[in-house]
Write a protein that holds these residues in place. Structure first.
Motif, PDB file in Angstrom:
ATOM      1  N   GLY A 206       0.826  -1.206   0.000  1.00  0.00           N
ATOM      2  CA  GLY A 206       0.000   0.000   0.000  1.00  0.00           C
ATOM      3  C   GLY A 206       0.857   1.252   0.000  1.00  0.00           C
ATOM      4  O   GLY A 206       0.603   2.210  -0.743  1.00  0.00           O
ATOM      5  N   LEU A 207       1.900   1.250   0.812  1.00  0.00           N
ATOM      6  CA  LEU A 207       2.808   2.396   0.855  1.00  0.00           C
ATOM      7  C   LEU A 207       3.553   2.552  -0.464  1.00  0.00           C
ATOM      8  O   LEU A 207       3.785   3.672  -0.933  1.00  0.00           O
ATOM      9  CB  LEU A 207       3.802   2.232   2.007  1.00  0.00           C
ATOM     10  N   GLN A 208       3.897   1.449  -1.064  1.00  0.00           N
ATOM     11  CA  GLN A 208       4.553   1.495  -2.372  1.00  0.00           C
ATOM     12  C   GLN A 208       3.674   2.205  -3.396  1.00  0.00           C
ATOM     13  O   GLN A 208       4.152   3.048  -4.165  1.00  0.00           O
ATOM     14  CB  GLN A 208       4.854   0.060  -2.828  1.00  0.00           C
ATOM     15  N   ALA A 209       2.387   1.893  -3.384  1.00  0.00           N
ATOM     16  CA  ALA A 209       1.454   2.519  -4.329  1.00  0.00           C
ATOM     17  C   ALA A 209       1.254   3.997  -4.032  1.00  0.00           C
ATOM     18  O   ALA A 209       1.215   4.835  -4.942  1.00  0.00           O
ATOM     19  CB  ALA A 209       0.116   1.782  -4.291  1.00  0.00           C
ATOM     20  N   MET A 210       1.128   4.354  -2.757  1.00  0.00           N
ATOM     21  CA  MET A 210       0.870   5.750  -2.397  1.00  0.00           C
ATOM     22  C   MET A 210       2.095   6.633  -2.567  1.00  0.00           C
ATOM     23  O   MET A 210       1.979   7.826  -2.868  1.00  0.00           O
ATOM     24  CB  MET A 210       0.347   5.825  -0.958  1.00  0.00           C
TER      25      MET A 210
ATOM     26  N   VAL B 147       4.163   6.737  -4.884  1.00  0.00           N
ATOM     27  CA  VAL B 147       4.288   7.213  -6.268  1.00  0.00           C
ATOM     28  C   VAL B 147       3.705   8.607  -6.421  1.00  0.00           C
ATOM     29  O   VAL B 147       4.249   9.457  -7.139  1.00  0.00           O
ATOM     30  CB  VAL B 147       3.596   6.226  -7.242  1.00  0.00           C
ATOM     31  N   LYS B 148       2.594   8.874  -5.746  1.00  0.00           N
ATOM     32  CA  LYS B 148       1.927  10.174  -5.866  1.00  0.00           C
ATOM     33  C   LYS B 148       2.254  11.124  -4.732  1.00  0.00           C
ATOM     34  O   LYS B 148       1.835  12.274  -4.736  1.00  0.00           O
ATOM     35  CB  LYS B 148       0.414   9.956  -5.958  1.00  0.00           C
ATOM     36  N   GLY B 149       2.977  10.634  -3.728  1.00  0.00           N
ATOM     37  CA  GLY B 149       3.380  11.513  -2.637  1.00  0.00           C
ATOM     38  C   GLY B 149       2.248  11.930  -1.722  1.00  0.00           C
ATOM     39  O   GLY B 149       2.310  12.977  -1.071  1.00  0.00           O
ATOM     40  N   TYR B 150       1.199  11.105  -1.664  1.00  0.00           N
ATOM     41  CA  TYR B 150       0.099  11.374  -0.734  1.00  0.00           C
ATOM     42  C   TYR B 150      -0.511  10.039  -0.315  1.00  0.00           C
ATOM     43  O   TYR B 150      -0.638   9.123  -1.132  1.00  0.00           O
ATOM     44  CB  TYR B 150      -1.012  12.224  -1.364  1.00  0.00           C
TER      45      TYR B 150
ATOM     46  N   GLU C 175       7.932  12.405   6.121  1.00  0.00           N
ATOM     47  CA  GLU C 175       8.246  13.522   5.227  1.00  0.00           C
ATOM     48  C   GLU C 175       7.859  13.227   3.781  1.00  0.00           C
ATOM     49  O   GLU C 175       8.307  13.933   2.872  1.00  0.00           O
ATOM     50  CB  GLU C 175       9.740  13.842   5.311  1.00  0.00           C
ATOM     51  N   LYS C 176       7.017  12.231   3.580  1.00  0.00           N
ATOM     52  CA  LYS C 176       6.679  11.819   2.213  1.00  0.00           C
ATOM     53  C   LYS C 176       5.211  12.026   1.862  1.00  0.00           C
ATOM     54  O   LYS C 176       4.707  11.475   0.894  1.00  0.00           O
ATOM     55  CB  LYS C 176       7.075  10.353   2.008  1.00  0.00           C
ATOM     56  N   GLY C 177       4.533  12.834   2.675  1.00  0.00           N
ATOM     57  CA  GLY C 177       3.128  13.125   2.387  1.00  0.00           C
ATOM     58  C   GLY C 177       2.178  12.002   2.765  1.00  0.00           C
ATOM     59  O   GLY C 177       1.000  12.030   2.412  1.00  0.00           O
ATOM     60  N   ILE C 178       2.676  11.004   3.501  1.00  0.00           N
ATOM     61  CA  ILE C 178       1.874   9.829   3.858  1.00  0.00           C
ATOM     62  C   ILE C 178       1.866   9.683   5.375  1.00  0.00           C
ATOM     63  O   ILE C 178       2.924   9.689   6.009  1.00  0.00           O
ATOM     64  CB  ILE C 178       2.459   8.558   3.214  1.00  0.00           C
TER      65      ILE C 178
ATOM     66  N   SER D 145      -0.718  14.132  12.207  1.00  0.00           N
ATOM     67  CA  SER D 145      -0.717  13.013  13.147  1.00  0.00           C
ATOM     68  C   SER D 145      -0.252  11.774  12.402  1.00  0.00           C
ATOM     69  O   SER D 145      -0.878  11.349  11.424  1.00  0.00           O
ATOM     70  CB  SER D 145      -2.140  12.795  13.690  1.00  0.00           C
ATOM     71  N   THR D 146       0.853  11.205  12.851  1.00  0.00           N
ATOM     72  CA  THR D 146       1.338   9.977  12.230  1.00  0.00           C
ATOM     73  C   THR D 146       2.106   9.159  13.263  1.00  0.00           C
ATOM     74  O   THR D 146       2.638   9.706  14.234  1.00  0.00           O
ATOM     75  CB  THR D 146       2.200  10.270  10.990  1.00  0.00           C
TER      76      THR D 146
END
Length: 252
Positions: free
Chosen positions: A129-133, A135-138, A179-182, A238-239
């Motif tokens: 899931g993180l791999q897919a997200m 790509v778009k930085g969100y 720091e990756k928008g996720i 929040s992360t």
């Protein structure tokens, strides 16, 4: 409240055929999300997909065993092929395993079965899931943990240990992608009224309910409401945090 927080977003929800996953899917869809459901129970998955389609919701259902790496990868690939992106991932799939069982009587086979779904599955859902997200930085990721992972439920060694592992995964991944928008967060419910608890021994269920200051089980609607906030765009600072939904039971 903005009732279209997820307009033009795509949400992947594991364990989405029933219980918490289904409730969360319906909540996000009501706020504009396109929905991808992963579940190992094909019959219930098909029924839930039909429910969403009957409401005019764009939905894809995939029969996925989250402990199977290839199945998870294929599920995400199908989601991206249909909808073009992934914005939200919620891992709700999980099993309780033996209850009212001392570790002295807890078989390795049972422990491995709980681990395969609850922790290995969470790892695989998170990784791809993180791999897919990325790509778009969100992205917004939510891994469902449990109060058992925070405090430990006696006579439930496999469940308590694997849910504690999910909490560790949340904390590490939250920092890794900060720091990756996720964002990567967790949610630790106390006992929620779902089919998952139907096989829990009555004395075990009574023990867990007695620990809740509100004196009742939580509802799937309450979990869905909190989950929707956690994975919404507005929850942006929040992360790596594990939210409480335990009726006051949590002590930290």
């Amino acid at each position: 409240m903005d009732n279209k927080r997820f307009e033009n977003q795509v949400a992947v929800i594991s364990g989405g055929a029933e219980g918490l996953g289904k409730a969360v899917a319906l909540r996000l869809a009501s706020e504009g999300a396109r929905i991808v459901l992963f579940d190992v129970n094909e019959k219930k998955l098909t029924a839930t997909v039909r429910v969403l389609e009957s409401r005019g919701i764009a939905v894809l259902g995939r029969c996925v065993d989250i402990a199977d790496e290839q199945a998870v990868k294929s599920g995400y690939k199908a989601a991206e092929e249909k909808f073009g992106k992934i914005d939200v991932v919620i891992n709700s799939a999980g099993i309780v395993g033996p209850t009212s069982t001392s570790i002295l009587d807890y078989t390795l086979a049972d422990f491995d079965r709980v681990y395969q779904v609850n922790l290995r599955g969470a790892f695989l859902i998170a990784k791809y899931g993180l791999q897919a997200m990325a790509v778009k930085g969100y992205g917004r990721m939510l891994l469902i943990a449990s109060i058992a992972g925070k405090e430990g439920n006696p006579f439930m060694a496999g469940y308590s240990a694997t849910k504690a592992g999910v909490i560790g995964l949340v904390k590490g991944l939250g920092k890794e992608f900060a720091e990756k928008g996720i964002t990567v967060n967790g949610l630790a419910p106390a006992v929620i009224k779902t089919a998952m608890n139907e096989d829990t021994a009555p004395e075990q269920l009574a023990y867990m309910t007695s620990k809740i200051p509100m004196g009742r089980l939580g509802t799937v609607a309450e979990v869905a409401a909190m989950a929707a906030f956690i994975v919404s765009p507005e929850n942006s600072f929040s992360t790596g945090f594990v939210y409480d939904i335990s009726g006051g039971r949590a002590t930290y």
